[in-house]
Design a protein around this motif. Structure first.
Motif, short mmCIF file in Angstrom:
data_model
loop_
_atom_site.label_atom_id
_atom_site.label_comp_id
_atom_site.label_asym_id
_atom_site.label_seq_id
_atom_site.Cartn_x
_atom_site.Cartn_y
_atom_site.Cartn_z
N THR A 1 -0.68 0.07 8.33
CA THR A 1 -1.86 0.90 8.61
C THR A 1 -2.14 1.85 7.45
N ILE A 2 -1.08 2.53 6.97
CA ILE A 2 -1.25 3.45 5.84
C ILE A 2 -1.67 2.69 4.59
N TYR A 3 -1.08 1.52 4.38
CA TYR A 3 -1.41 0.71 3.20
C TYR A 3 -2.90 0.37 3.18
N SER A 4 -3.45 0.05 4.35
CA SER A 4 -4.86 -0.31 4.41
C SER A 4 -5.76 0.87 4.06
N LYS A 5 -5.23 2.10 4.19
CA LYS A 5 -6.02 3.29 3.88
C LYS A 5 -5.84 3.76 2.45
N ILE A 6 -4.78 3.30 1.78
CA ILE A 6 -4.51 3.75 0.42
C ILE A 6 -5.61 3.30 -0.53
N ASP A 7 -5.95 2.01 -0.50
CA ASP A 7 -6.91 1.47 -1.45
C ASP A 7 -8.30 2.05 -1.27
N THR A 8 -8.61 2.54 -0.09
CA THR A 8 -9.93 3.13 0.15
C THR A 8 -9.88 4.65 0.15
N ASN A 9 -8.72 5.21 -0.21
CA ASN A 9 -8.55 6.67 -0.25
C ASN A 9 -8.97 7.32 1.07
N ARG A 10 -8.53 6.72 2.16
CA ARG A 10 -8.88 7.24 3.48
C ARG A 10 -7.66 7.74 4.25
N ILE A 11 -6.59 8.09 3.54
CA ILE A 11 -5.44 8.67 4.22
C ILE A 11 -5.85 10.05 4.74
#
Length: 360
Positions: free
Chosen positions: A187-197
């Motif tokens: 889940t966190i990985y999916s947010k890293i590339d879009t800078n949505r953490i």
């Protein structure tokens, strides 16, 4: 209308207009002073013919020069466009000159380079995503298989004593925690590339925050037979700017990574906190197998594995430390590690300390 046709019209126009004007002048002289015209006729014919040759030569030279200056770059652009159409981006347009068409070629080549980089990044992302799916699939299969086996044991009556039942239930619980960790990393990985953490930065008292963390970590390590020591060298009133939830994720990822590679019966983890000026530094030292010097610079890279072989003990998605690095850098901090093979590894990270700005 093609460029060649336009240049041909321009060529004949450059010849026709001067000849037409000379003809007007000659006709005017003939009409006003015919005797002068008759006397100078031969000379005027020679001059007119010479001028005509000069005009033709100059017009031919200028037309050829203009044609080459325009058509050659256009041919390069046409060939480059065809290569891009065929999916080939591994070339370079040779740019000569500083005119508008040269700038067009240069901009076109810049666009090609950007397309090439985008394609390489897309291919790299696709490869990483495939590797991530493969890693997650592999690492989910192990706990799922174990859970299935223990549940079947319970259903078949193998766990026929309270002790066995307790063991089976605890094992199932631990395996579901492993699965939950993998899913959280995904889940966190999916947010890293879009800078949505999602971040919620606050002023956090370091001593109080880490006392709570250590209590939680200590229970987990104690159940695994791993020793723990904690020393806070900073003052009790030191504050840091951080997101408590995300820093907790960082701490747990580092601890879990240490646990994964502890290969000694008397394993331990030492945690230290230090005040280092504008930052607060956190240290996590273990006595695990350590990291080879050739691998140490790359351990925070996504999917990098110092140990190429995969097994249930050292599995994982391969993105844990890259997530840690991303979170720390988003806090304005830095993370690094030192290690010695067979002796252990120490992870360090710093986050910015909160300091009151004095009123002038």
């Amino acid at each position: 209308m093609k460029l060649r046709t336009r240049l041909s019209i321009a060529f004949f126009t450059m010849i026709f207009i001067p000849v037409f004007l000379i003809g007007i002048v000659v006709a005017g002289v003939y009409r006003e002073k015919p005797e002068v015209f008759e006397q100078a006729k031969d000379v005027m014919i020679d001059i007119g013919f010479s001028l005509l040759l000069i005009f033709v030569f100059m017009a031919t030279l200028m037309t050829f020069w203009s044609y080459r200056a325009i058509v050659d770059p256009l041919k390069k652009l046409e060939a480059a466009t065809q290569k891009i159409k065929e999916g080939n981006l591994d070339f370079e347009i040779e740019v000569v000159g500083r005119d508008e068409i040269s700038e067009l070629c240069q901009n076109f080549d810049g666009m090609r380079e950007q397309l090439k980089q985008s394609m390489e990044e897309r291919i790299c992302n696709e490869r990483e995503n495939r590797e991530l799916v493969s890693n997650i699939s592999h690492d989910l299969k192990t706990p799922i298989t174990a859970i299935k086996g223990y549940i079947e044991g319970i259903m078949d009556g193998v766990a026929d004593t309270p002790e066995k039942m307790d063991k089976y239930v605890r094992t199932i619980y631990n395996k579901t925690n492993e699965m939950d960790l993998l899913i959280n990393e995904l889940t966190i990985y999916s947010k890293i590339d879009t800078n949505r953490i999602p971040y919620n930065f606050n002023k956090i008292n370091v001593a109080e925050y880490f006392n709570d963390c250590i209590e939680e970590i200590g229970l987990d390590l104690d159940s695994k037979g791993i020793g723990l020591s904690y020393i806070n060298y900073a003052e009790d009133n030191v504050l840091a700017i951080m997101d408590p939830e995300q820093i907790r994720r960082v701490i747990h990822n580092i601890i879990n990574n240490s646990i994964k590679y502890l290969d000694k019966a008397n394993g331990f983890i030492n945690i230290r906190v230090r005040d280092v000026g504008d930052f607060v530094q956190f240290e996590f030292e273990d006595n695990g197998r350590g990291i080879a010097p050739k691998d140490l610079p790359y351990i925070f890279e996504r999917f990098y594995r110092a140990e190429k072989s995969r097994n249930s003990a050292t599995g994982g998605s391969g993105i844990g430390l890259s997530i840690v690095k991303k979170i720390i850098e988003d806090h304005g901090g830095k993370i690094w590690a030192t290690s010695k093979e067979s002796s252990g590894t120490t992870m360090y990270f710093v986050v910015r300390k909160y300091q009151e700005v004095p009123n002038e």
